[in-house]
Design an enzyme around this catalytic site. Sequence first.
Site, mmCIF file in Angstrom:
data_model
loop_
_atom_site.group_PDB
_atom_site.id
_atom_site.type_symbol
_atom_site.label_atom_id
_atom_site.label_comp_id
_atom_site.label_asym_id
_atom_site.label_seq_id
_atom_site.Cartn_x
_atom_site.Cartn_y
_atom_site.Cartn_z
ATOM 1 N N THR A 1 -6.002 -3.655 -2.829
ATOM 2 C CA THR A 1 -6.792 -3.199 -4.038
ATOM 3 C C THR A 1 -5.445 -3.004 -5.097
ATOM 4 O O THR A 1 -5.816 -2.484 -6.066
ATOM 5 C CB THR A 1 -7.778 -2.186 -3.993
ATOM 6 N N SER B 1 -3.337 7.412 -5.376
ATOM 7 C CA SER B 1 -4.332 6.178 -4.649
ATOM 8 C C SER B 1 -4.017 5.259 -6.038
ATOM 9 O O SER B 1 -3.508 5.468 -7.051
ATOM 10 C CB SER B 1 -5.460 6.302 -4.405
ATOM 11 N N LYS B 2 -4.414 4.030 -5.519
ATOM 12 C CA LYS B 2 -4.546 2.886 -6.474
ATOM 13 C C LYS B 2 -5.349 3.146 -7.539
ATOM 14 O O LYS B 2 -5.203 2.925 -8.859
ATOM 15 C CB LYS B 2 -4.919 1.666 -5.761
ATOM 16 N N GLN B 3 -6.589 4.054 -7.258
ATOM 17 C CA GLN B 3 -7.593 4.250 -8.417
ATOM 18 C C GLN B 3 -6.733 5.366 -9.234
ATOM 19 O O GLN B 3 -7.263 5.352 -10.445
ATOM 20 C CB GLN B 3 -8.615 4.926 -7.929
ATOM 21 N N SER C 1 -6.284 -2.199 2.238
ATOM 22 C CA SER C 1 -7.192 -2.987 1.535
ATOM 23 C C SER C 1 -6.173 -3.519 0.173
ATOM 24 O O SER C 1 -5.490 -2.739 -0.408
ATOM 25 C CB SER C 1 -8.261 -2.107 1.005
#
Length: 304
Positions: A23, A237-239, A21
């Site tokens: 993101t 993760s990106k988050q 994804s």
Amino acid sequence: MSDSSTSFLSKLPYRGRFAPSPTGPLHLGSLIAALASYLDARKNSGTWLVRIDDLDPPREVPGAASSILESLQRHGLHADEDILRQSERGSAYNKTLEQLHSRGETFLCDCTRAMLGPLGTCQQSCAEHQHAVARPAATRIKVPANTKVEFRDQLQGQQTLSPDTNNFLVHRKDGLYAYQLAVVVDDAYQGITHIIRGSDLLDTTPKQVYLQQRLGYSTPAYCHIPVISNAQGQKFSKQNHAPALDNKKAAANLRAALEFLMQTRPPSKLANTEELINFAIAHWSTELIPGVMSIQATPDAERL
Ligand code: GLU
């Protein structure tokens, strides 16, 4: 990867994929998933595809898709066919929704988040009161209470339906297609036979298997690899602001990813990405990957 439940897959030409994804840029966690799916495809003389899962524009970061594609190239991971983008697949998703609807397998649901149960399930019997449902509404698939869905993950073992599978979303109230629907439609469209991805997606898989069964698609072989977590135990993760990979350090990044996957360590004289990848294909074995859900990053990996 194979076992008796997936033996029919061994007769099909191997097709694997990496489906990020967009993101954020590629980070070590996503490189690990990309590399594992790539090496398994190559080891099995298969085809490896890249799909951009740009299904959710509000979550998308401008430039992330091209940055991910550039990083994959720089790490020697080359797709065999054109890139498929989910943002261009709306008509296929719609057709599938219509097909499910015409068979009475879906229902509209206008529940707000506060009205849904703790697992995001519809508790207001929307399915029985379709005439009273306000628009815009989400679309959910009916999953009868006694439904049994089972599959065997190559690393994580036997899996079964989780309780939140009850009436899961296939089309969101805001008009976006649900990931479960898109991934199933696209994996079937692309003829994917083997899916290697992070264990964070393991609990979504029974829903995908259920949809595959309802749509008459075959179920690919699944292998959910451990995700990399930081010192606080959170998924890289990106988050969680995992650092973007430095493409100039592609060889070191590949070595770190191979180390994480517990593969045979390439000799230090191998310096470029092509040599490293060729060595990794020759020595690739999914059996060496630990069958756990997550592994903490080494301090070195956190600094990559
Ligand atoms: N696009 C999903 C993600 O980046 C992965 C989809 C998949 O591998 O099935 O989390």
